[in-house]
Design a protein around this motif. Structure first.
Motif, short mmCIF file in Angstrom:
data_model
loop_
_atom_site.label_atom_id
_atom_site.label_comp_id
_atom_site.label_asym_id
_atom_site.label_seq_id
_atom_site.Cartn_x
_atom_site.Cartn_y
_atom_site.Cartn_z
N VAL A 199 9.10 -10.55 3.79
CA VAL A 199 8.38 -9.33 4.13
C VAL A 199 7.90 -9.46 5.57
N ASP A 248 10.14 -4.69 8.62
CA ASP A 248 10.23 -3.83 7.43
C ASP A 248 9.25 -2.67 7.48
N LYS A 250 1.56 -4.02 -0.18
CA LYS A 250 1.76 -2.86 -1.06
C LYS A 250 2.47 -1.71 -0.35
N LEU A 278 5.10 -1.65 1.17
CA LEU A 278 6.54 -1.70 0.92
C LEU A 278 6.87 -1.65 -0.57
N SER A 279 5.89 -1.22 -1.38
CA SER A 279 6.08 -1.11 -2.84
C SER A 279 6.48 -2.45 -3.45
N LEU A 280 5.74 -3.48 -3.08
CA LEU A 280 6.00 -4.82 -3.58
C LEU A 280 4.96 -5.20 -4.61
N THR A 295 7.51 -12.55 -4.73
CA THR A 295 7.48 -11.17 -4.26
C THR A 295 8.75 -10.44 -4.68
N ILE A 296 8.57 -9.28 -5.34
CA ILE A 296 9.70 -8.44 -5.73
C ILE A 296 9.33 -6.98 -5.53
N LYS A 297 10.33 -6.12 -5.52
CA LYS A 297 10.09 -4.68 -5.45
C LYS A 297 9.56 -4.18 -6.80
N SER A 307 11.63 -3.70 -10.41
CA SER A 307 12.73 -4.65 -10.55
C SER A 307 12.91 -5.06 -12.02
N GLU A 350 16.92 -9.19 -11.50
CA GLU A 350 16.60 -9.00 -10.08
C GLU A 350 15.40 -9.85 -9.68
#
Length: 333
Positions: A3, A98, A247, A249-251, A266-268, A271, A275
């Motif tokens: 990120v 990003d 947040k 980046l919608s993580l 860290t993931i979206k 997910s 994933e």
């Protein structure tokens, strides 16, 4: 996943000072424009009290937090898109991040030079936004020139793309203050254009103890987007800035925990399990069989994995499971 947040703003608004405090790295922060010639990068832990609690629970030998990478990008000035100051070099650096954290000077200090000789937060924001729009205008024009032959031939995909780009060219070339509508439109453009205005934006008000809340609130009311107020000199608002950047980046975070280590991944948001597993290793996506999942707080409350199993609280989830923030997961392959 990596990120990367770019810290941008006009010269002398406090970007490098903020970066120094955030990352505890020494970068130039002298009181004159363009002192940061090359971008500096620092890795900052995402504040998360859940991580320490899980570490204590598992008696882990190592704790690894989720992180955000901050890039200190030298100050933009009016005319940057046309090469003024250190112009296009810095616009290129912004393309590589990003999201953008735009530092806006709100504090008053006669001892610190302002490039416009006055503190004008909204004016500063307008200058930065205009330069981003003008840089993207050049990108859009070049892309439309490339598409021209395909559009003339009646290629449907090219025509759809060109329609969006034509709207962007009109908005960005109008020299009006309606850049926010352009930002919304830019998100419909092809991602391979890497438009600056398509990046998520966080406004970071650099205030001081003397800054009136009335002033800050009046500014917030005139902006559409996420806003954080910080005072880097006294270190206030920094955790909020890091968390907001994460947040933006919608993580979200899931955890693995055991005697060797407790780690935040860290993931979206949204997910599915394979994933999420890929954040650890590609094998967990490609060879995924199942995942054992429990909410972090539930695990702490029951006291052990064995107790969680006995009470049916440790769930077995398949490939379609959408991972939730705070899940503790063990992947099976």
């Amino acid at each position: 996943m990596s990120v990367k947040i770019g810290i941008v703003g006009l010269p002398n608004v406090g970007k490098s000072t903020l970066f120094n405090v955030l990352t505890k790295k020494s970068v130039p922060a002298e009181n004159y424009p363009f002192c940061t010639i090359d971008p500096s990068v620092g890795v900052v832990a995402v504040p998360d009290p859940r991580l320490d609690k899980l570490t204590d629970f598992s008696k882990s030998m190592k704790t690894v937090p989720a992180v955000v990478e901050f890039v200190d990008i030298a100050g933009l000035v009016k005319g940057a898109a046309a090469g003024e100051g250190l112009g296009n070099k810095f616009l290129t650096h912004i393309r590589e991040v990003d999201a953008i954290a735009q530092v806006v000077r709100v504090f008053e200090d006669k001892g610190i030079i302002h490039v416009a000789n006055k503190v004008d937060p909204l004016g500063d924001i307008q200058t930065i936004m205009t330069e981003l729009c003008l840089a993207d205008l050049e990108t859009v024009i070049k892309r439309r020139q490339t598409l021209a032959k395909e559009v003339k031939r009646g290629d449907k995909e090219a025509m759809v793309e060109d329609k969006v780009l034509a709207e962007l060219e009109m908005v960005f070339g109008s020299q009006t203050s309606n850049w926010e509508s352009g930002f919304q439109l830019a998100r419909r453009a092809p991602k391979d254009l890497h438009l600056l205005t398509a990046k998520p934006m966080l406004y970071v008000f650099n205030a001081s103890a003397a800054t009136s809340n009335v002033v800050i609130n009046s500014l917030v009311g005139k902006l559409h987007g996420e806003v954080v107020t910080v005072d880097p000199v006294f270190g206030t608002g920094l955790d909020e800035l890091i968390t907001a950047s994460y947040k933006l980046l919608s993580l979200m975070t899931f955890f693995t925990t055991g005697l060797d280590e407790t780690r935040a991944w860290t993931i979206k948001i949204g997910s599915v399990a394979p994933e999420a597993g890929a954040a650890i290793h590609s094998d967990f996506r490609e060879r995924f069989i199942k995942a054992e999942v429990i909410n972090w707080q539930t695990l702490l409350e029951v006291g052990s994995y064995a107790a969680a199993r006995d009470r049916g609280l440790l769930r077995v989830e398949g490939r379609d499971y959408i991972v939730q923030d705070g899940d503790v997961i063990e992947f099976k392959i």
